[in-house]
Design an enzyme around this catalytic site. Structure first.
Site, PDB file in Angstrom:
ATOM      1  N   LYS A  52       2.054  -3.210   7.362  1.00  0.00           N
ATOM      2  CA  LYS A  52       2.373  -3.385   5.934  1.00  0.00           C
ATOM      3  C   LYS A  52       3.817  -2.962   5.656  1.00  0.00           C
ATOM      4  CE  LYS A  52       0.013  -4.584   3.001  1.00  0.00           C
ATOM      5  NZ  LYS A  52      -0.371  -5.925   2.476  1.00  0.00           N
TER       6      LYS A  52
ATOM      7  N   THR B 124       0.815  -1.213   0.000  1.00  0.00           N
ATOM      8  CA  THR B 124       0.000   0.000   0.000  1.00  0.00           C
ATOM      9  C   THR B 124       0.849   1.263   0.000  1.00  0.00           C
ATOM     10  OG1 THR B 124      -1.538   1.246   1.393  1.00  0.00           O
ATOM     11  CG2 THR B 124      -0.085  -0.247   2.533  1.00  0.00           C
ATOM     12  N   ASP B 125       0.257   2.353  -0.489  1.00  0.00           N
ATOM     13  CA  ASP B 125       0.959   3.651  -0.426  1.00  0.00           C
ATOM     14  C   ASP B 125       1.001   4.196   0.999  1.00  0.00           C
ATOM     15  OD1 ASP B 125      -1.736   4.333  -0.155  1.00  0.00           O
ATOM     16  OD2 ASP B 125      -1.745   5.832  -1.755  1.00  0.00           O
ATOM     17  N   GLU B 126       0.206   3.592   1.914  1.00  0.00           N
ATOM     18  CA  GLU B 126       0.146   4.131   3.278  1.00  0.00           C
ATOM     19  C   GLU B 126       1.477   3.970   4.020  1.00  0.00           C
ATOM     20  OE1 GLU B 126      -3.318   3.407   5.582  1.00  0.00           O
ATOM     21  OE2 GLU B 126      -4.645   3.641   3.874  1.00  0.00           O
TER      22      GLU B 126
ATOM     23  N   TYR C 146      -2.123  -0.384  10.918  1.00  0.00           N
ATOM     24  CA  TYR C 146      -2.212  -1.071   9.623  1.00  0.00           C
ATOM     25  C   TYR C 146      -0.983  -0.773   8.776  1.00  0.00           C
ATOM     26  CZ  TYR C 146      -3.384  -1.634   4.672  1.00  0.00           C
ATOM     27  OH  TYR C 146      -3.335  -1.949   3.329  1.00  0.00           O
TER      28      TYR C 146
ATOM     29  N   GLY D  36      -4.655   9.624  14.260  1.00  0.00           N
ATOM     30  CA  GLY D  36      -3.490   9.430  13.374  1.00  0.00           C
ATOM     31  C   GLY D  36      -3.842   9.503  11.899  1.00  0.00           C
TER      32      GLY D  36
ATOM     33  N   ASN E 173     -12.118  13.907   0.550  1.00  0.00           N
ATOM     34  CA  ASN E 173     -13.233  13.021   0.907  1.00  0.00           C
ATOM     35  C   ASN E 173     -14.592  13.689   0.715  1.00  0.00           C
ATOM     36  OD1 ASN E 173     -11.436  11.039   1.633  1.00  0.00           O
ATOM     37  ND2 ASN E 173     -11.480  11.533   3.821  1.00  0.00           N
TER      38      ASN E 173
HETATM   39  P1  NAD Z   1      -9.676  -7.524   1.913  1.00  0.00           P
HETATM   40  O1  NAD Z   1      -9.724  -7.228   3.369  1.00  0.00           O
HETATM   41  O2  NAD Z   1     -10.856  -7.249   1.066  1.00  0.00           O
HETATM   42  O3  NAD Z   1      -9.310  -9.063   1.687  1.00  0.00           O
HETATM   43  C1  NAD Z   1      -8.319  -9.723   2.435  1.00  0.00           C
HETATM   44  C2  NAD Z   1      -8.445 -11.205   2.142  1.00  0.00           C
HETATM   45  O4  NAD Z   1      -7.404 -11.877   2.879  1.00  0.00           O
HETATM   46  C3  NAD Z   1      -9.766 -11.820   2.582  1.00  0.00           C
HETATM   47  O5  NAD Z   1     -10.263 -12.687   1.576  1.00  0.00           O
HETATM   48  C4  NAD Z   1      -9.411 -12.598   3.837  1.00  0.00           C
HETATM   49  O6  NAD Z   1     -10.247 -13.726   4.053  1.00  0.00           O
HETATM   50  C5  NAD Z   1      -7.971 -12.998   3.545  1.00  0.00           C
HETATM   51  N1  NAD Z   1      -7.199 -13.225   4.776  1.00  0.00           N
HETATM   52  C6  NAD Z   1      -7.125 -12.406   5.855  1.00  0.00           C
HETATM   53  N2  NAD Z   1      -6.343 -12.967   6.794  1.00  0.00           N
HETATM   54  C7  NAD Z   1      -5.902 -14.151   6.286  1.00  0.00           C
HETATM   55  C8  NAD Z   1      -5.052 -15.169   6.781  1.00  0.00           C
HETATM   56  N3  NAD Z   1      -4.505 -15.094   8.012  1.00  0.00           N
HETATM   57  N4  NAD Z   1      -4.781 -16.244   5.986  1.00  0.00           N
HETATM   58  C9  NAD Z   1      -5.339 -16.321   4.742  1.00  0.00           C
HETATM   59  N5  NAD Z   1      -6.184 -15.399   4.244  1.00  0.00           N
HETATM   60  C10 NAD Z   1      -6.454 -14.319   4.999  1.00  0.00           C
HETATM   61  O7  NAD Z   1      -8.387  -6.756   1.369  1.00  0.00           O
HETATM   62  P2  NAD Z   1      -8.160  -5.962   0.007  1.00  0.00           P
HETATM   63  O8  NAD Z   1      -8.682  -4.597   0.167  1.00  0.00           O
HETATM   64  O9  NAD Z   1      -8.582  -6.805  -1.109  1.00  0.00           O
HETATM   65  O10 NAD Z   1      -6.564  -5.852   0.020  1.00  0.00           O
HETATM   66  C11 NAD Z   1      -5.770  -6.910  -0.486  1.00  0.00           C
HETATM   67  C12 NAD Z   1      -4.305  -6.531  -0.322  1.00  0.00           C
HETATM   68  O11 NAD Z   1      -4.037  -5.324  -1.038  1.00  0.00           O
HETATM   69  C13 NAD Z   1      -3.898  -6.263   1.117  1.00  0.00           C
HETATM   70  O12 NAD Z   1      -2.595  -6.772   1.312  1.00  0.00           O
HETATM   71  C14 NAD Z   1      -3.898  -4.750   1.233  1.00  0.00           C
HETATM   72  O13 NAD Z   1      -2.970  -4.320   2.201  1.00  0.00           O
HETATM   73  C15 NAD Z   1      -3.466  -4.360  -0.162  1.00  0.00           C
HETATM   74  N6  NAD Z   1      -3.947  -3.042  -0.627  1.00  0.00           N
HETATM   75  C16 NAD Z   1      -5.283  -2.712  -0.540  1.00  0.00           C
HETATM   76  C17 NAD Z   1      -5.722  -1.495  -1.064  1.00  0.00           C
HETATM   77  C18 NAD Z   1      -7.170  -1.100  -1.014  1.00  0.00           C
HETATM   78  O14 NAD Z   1      -7.500   0.043  -1.351  1.00  0.00           O
HETATM   79  N7  NAD Z   1      -8.089  -1.975  -0.630  1.00  0.00           N
HETATM   80  C19 NAD Z   1      -4.794  -0.618  -1.647  1.00  0.00           C
HETATM   81  C20 NAD Z   1      -3.441  -0.983  -1.690  1.00  0.00           C
HETATM   82  C21 NAD Z   1      -3.037  -2.204  -1.196  1.00  0.00           C
HETATM   83  O1  DAU Z   2      -4.175   3.937   0.364  1.00  0.00           O
HETATM   84  C1  DAU Z   2      -4.387   2.562   0.265  1.00  0.00           C
HETATM   85  C2  DAU Z   2      -5.234   2.087   1.419  1.00  0.00           C
HETATM   86  O2  DAU Z   2      -6.554   2.560   1.175  1.00  0.00           O
HETATM   87  C3  DAU Z   2      -5.229   0.567   1.586  1.00  0.00           C
HETATM   88  O3  DAU Z   2      -3.932   0.138   1.910  1.00  0.00           O
HETATM   89  C4  DAU Z   2      -6.203   0.146   2.686  1.00  0.00           C
HETATM   90  O4  DAU Z   2      -6.261  -1.272   2.753  1.00  0.00           O
HETATM   91  C5  DAU Z   2      -7.573   0.689   2.340  1.00  0.00           C
HETATM   92  O5  DAU Z   2      -8.478   0.377   3.378  1.00  0.00           O
HETATM   93  C6  DAU Z   2      -7.521   2.204   2.136  1.00  0.00           C
HETATM   94  O6  DAU Z   2      -7.259   2.893   3.371  1.00  0.00           O
HETATM   95  P1  DAU Z   2      -8.016   4.259   3.761  1.00  0.00           P
HETATM   96  O7  DAU Z   2      -7.945   4.432   5.222  1.00  0.00           O
HETATM   97  O8  DAU Z   2      -7.535   5.387   2.921  1.00  0.00           O
HETATM   98  O9  DAU Z   2      -9.513   3.877   3.268  1.00  0.00           O
HETATM   99  P2  DAU Z   2     -10.938   4.119   3.944  1.00  0.00           P
HETATM  100  O10 DAU Z   2     -11.948   3.755   2.912  1.00  0.00           O
HETATM  101  O11 DAU Z   2     -11.046   3.497   5.282  1.00  0.00           O
HETATM  102  O12 DAU Z   2     -10.973   5.702   4.135  1.00  0.00           O
HETATM  103  C7  DAU Z   2     -10.836   6.591   3.040  1.00  0.00           C
HETATM  104  C8  DAU Z   2     -10.905   8.012   3.580  1.00  0.00           C
HETATM  105  O13 DAU Z   2     -12.248   8.265   4.039  1.00  0.00           O
HETATM  106  C9  DAU Z   2     -10.016   8.268   4.782  1.00  0.00           C
HETATM  107  O14 DAU Z   2      -9.537   9.598   4.730  1.00  0.00           O
HETATM  108  C10 DAU Z   2     -10.935   8.093   5.980  1.00  0.00           C
HETATM  109  C11 DAU Z   2     -12.271   8.582   5.441  1.00  0.00           C
HETATM  110  N1  DAU Z   2     -13.475   7.929   6.021  1.00  0.00           N
HETATM  111  C12 DAU Z   2     -13.536   6.577   6.026  1.00  0.00           C
HETATM  112  C13 DAU Z   2     -14.636   5.923   6.536  1.00  0.00           C
HETATM  113  C14 DAU Z   2     -14.687   4.406   6.585  1.00  0.00           C
HETATM  114  C15 DAU Z   2     -14.521   8.709   6.506  1.00  0.00           C
HETATM  115  O15 DAU Z   2     -14.461   9.946   6.467  1.00  0.00           O
HETATM  116  N2  DAU Z   2     -15.596   8.046   7.021  1.00  0.00           N
HETATM  117  C16 DAU Z   2     -15.693   6.691   7.078  1.00  0.00           C
HETATM  118  O16 DAU Z   2     -16.722   6.161   7.592  1.00  0.00           O
END
Ligand code: NAD
Ligand code: DAU
Length: 353
Positions: A162, A133-135, A158, A291, A257
């Site tokens: 990562k 992730t970019d985080e 988180y 944070g 947002n």
């Molecule tokens: P998600 O939470 O939707 O899915 C995670 C999956 O991992 C689920 O299917 C869950 O059952 C499985 N899992 C969790 N713990 C496990 C374990 N101990 N053993 C086996 N399987 C397990 O996540 P996502 O949003 O699809 O993200 C996938 C990956 O991409 C993550 O590594 C996340 O950090 C990264 N990522 C996500 C985003 C985003 O915006 N969602 C952006 C950048 C990177």
């Molecule tokens: O940047 C990549 C990341 O993006 C991934 O690594 C993470 O897995 C993914 O969850 C996501 O993280 P964010 O924290 O950016 O996503 P989220 O959807 O939780 O929040 C997006 C923005 O919206 C953030 O600034 C927090 C805000 N937010 C979120 C929720 C859930 C709100 O204002 N209200 C909310 O209820």
């Protein structure tokens, strides 16, 4: 490579993982795609119902925290490549229970690295691809972008987990010459996104007429990428990326947002046939996320110049497709928002105080 590709995709039942699994199963009939997933609250095999009978697709329920289960799956399928997506992925949950994130994201990743190291005595043609992730780069001010050489500066449990997993992946490359590769991507959105994250949570709440909880002043900025474009990037990096390299992936698509939420409200009003302004009335400012990173923005020049990847859909197209998907899949929404989901929302920190 003459050997058949047997690719272990971890977390394939989750949001991004399911799009990656589908793309690989459909595009590469000669590969064996093994989806290894513990099916936590975020994992859902309904996400893959359209490809579950494909001949090159295999599902193994298993946990990356269990080295024996990993050993079994590596031996059973002769795994020669890994695309690692399994993780605890939600920042708010990491604030409530950081240790879950240390276990899955850090220890789980090291278990997977150990399994690959153990099985790949000859590393020719092997690849361990970690999705990150970019985080990990922390927060930006009003200007500038994250590049591949930006120093790590994670702020949430988180992102710290990562960042740690990225470091372990890199360390296994340096120390054991495991052929590793890492990508750091911005915020994804699209079908099958679990409704705890901003866009699907707000779509679900608008459908149900519930408040839209905007954290703090709502001026936090994220760079949004359609999940199918992320899956395309993963395909490209998996096939054309260089060992030991890192690539940033982003949407060139920054939104504050509150502006995004207003656009979403407008589109939802149109799709639901409601008078303009109806959904906006649900916007409720709530206590900020502790944070909370102010701004993320990816410089995706490297992947564009070296591998020729760039997003294929505009945000307006992607968001419209996403909304349509949720409106057509209300059963999916009902399933994933029952049971433990309700409990999470009762205990979530921003509902307190
Ligand atoms: P998600 O939470 O939707 O899915 C995670 C999956 O991992 C689920 O299917 C869950 O059952 C499985 N899992 C969790 N713990 C496990 C374990 N101990 N053993 C086996 N399987 C397990 O996540 P996502 O949003 O699809 O993200 C996938 C990956 O991409 C993550 O590594 C996340 O950090 C990264 N990522 C996500 C985003 C985003 O915006 N969602 C952006 C950048 C990177
Ligand atoms: O940047 C990549 C990341 O993006 C991934 O690594 C993470 O897995 C993914 O969850 C996501 O993280 P964010 O924290 O950016 O996503 P989220 O959807 O939780 O929040 C997006 C923005 O919206 C953030 O600034 C927090 C805000 N937010 C979120 C929720 C859930 C709100 O204002 N209200 C909310 O209820």
């Amino acid at each position: 490579m003459s050997e058949q590709r047997s690719i272990l995709i971890t977390g394939g039942a989750g949001f991004i993982g399911s799009h990656v699994v589908r793309l690989f199963v459909n595009k590469y009939p000669n590969y064996r795609i093994i989806n290894f997933d513990a099916l936590t609250y975020a994992g859902n095999l309904e996400n893959l119902s359209d490809i579950e009978d494909a001949e090159n697709y295999y599902f193994e329920k298993g946990n990356i925290l269990d080295p024996e289960e990993l050993e079994t799956v590596f031996s059973k399928y002769g795994i020669n490549a890994v695309i690692h997506l399994a993780a605890e992925s939600h920042v708010d949950r990491s604030i409530l229970s950081p240790l879950d994130f240390v276990y899955t994201n850090v220890i789980g990743t090291v278990n997977l690295l150990n399994a690959a190291k153990q099985h790949w005595q000859d590393v020719a043609g092997k690849r361990f691809y970690h999705i990150s992730t970019d985080e990990v780069y922390g927060s930006l001010g009003e200007e500038g972008y994250f590049t591949e050489s930006t120093a790590y500066d994670p702020n949430s449990p988180y992102s710290a987990s990562k960042a740690s997993s990225d470091h372990f992946v890199r360390a296994y490359g340096e120390t054991y010459h495991l052929p590793v590769i890492v990508t750091n991507c911005s915020n994804n959105y699209g079908p099958n996104h679990f409704p705890e994250k901003l866009i699907p949570l707000f779509i679900n709440n608008i459908i149900e007429g519930k408040p839209l909880p905007v954290y703090g002043d709502g001026r936090y900025t994220r760079d949004w990428l359609y999940v199918k474009d992320h899956a395309r990037a993963i395909d490209m990096v998996f096939h054309k990326g260089k060992d030991f390299e890192t690539y940033n992936i982003g949407g060139f698509n920054e939104w504050q947002n509150i502006e995004l939420v207003k656009l979403l409200c407008k589109l939802m009003d149109q799709k639901l046939g409601k008078p303009p302004g109806t959904s906006e009335q649900l916007i409720t400012y709530v206590k900020d996320r502790p944070g909370h990173d102010r701004r993320y923005a990816i410089d995706a020049t490297k992947i564009k110049d070296e591998l020729g990847w760039q997003p294929s859909v505009t945000f307006e197209e992607g968001l419209a497709e996403t909304i349509d998907w949720y409106l057509e899949n209300t059963e999916w929404l009902k399933h994933v928002t029952s049971g433990a989901y309700q409990q999470y929302y009762q205990t979530q920190y921003h509902k307190e105080g």
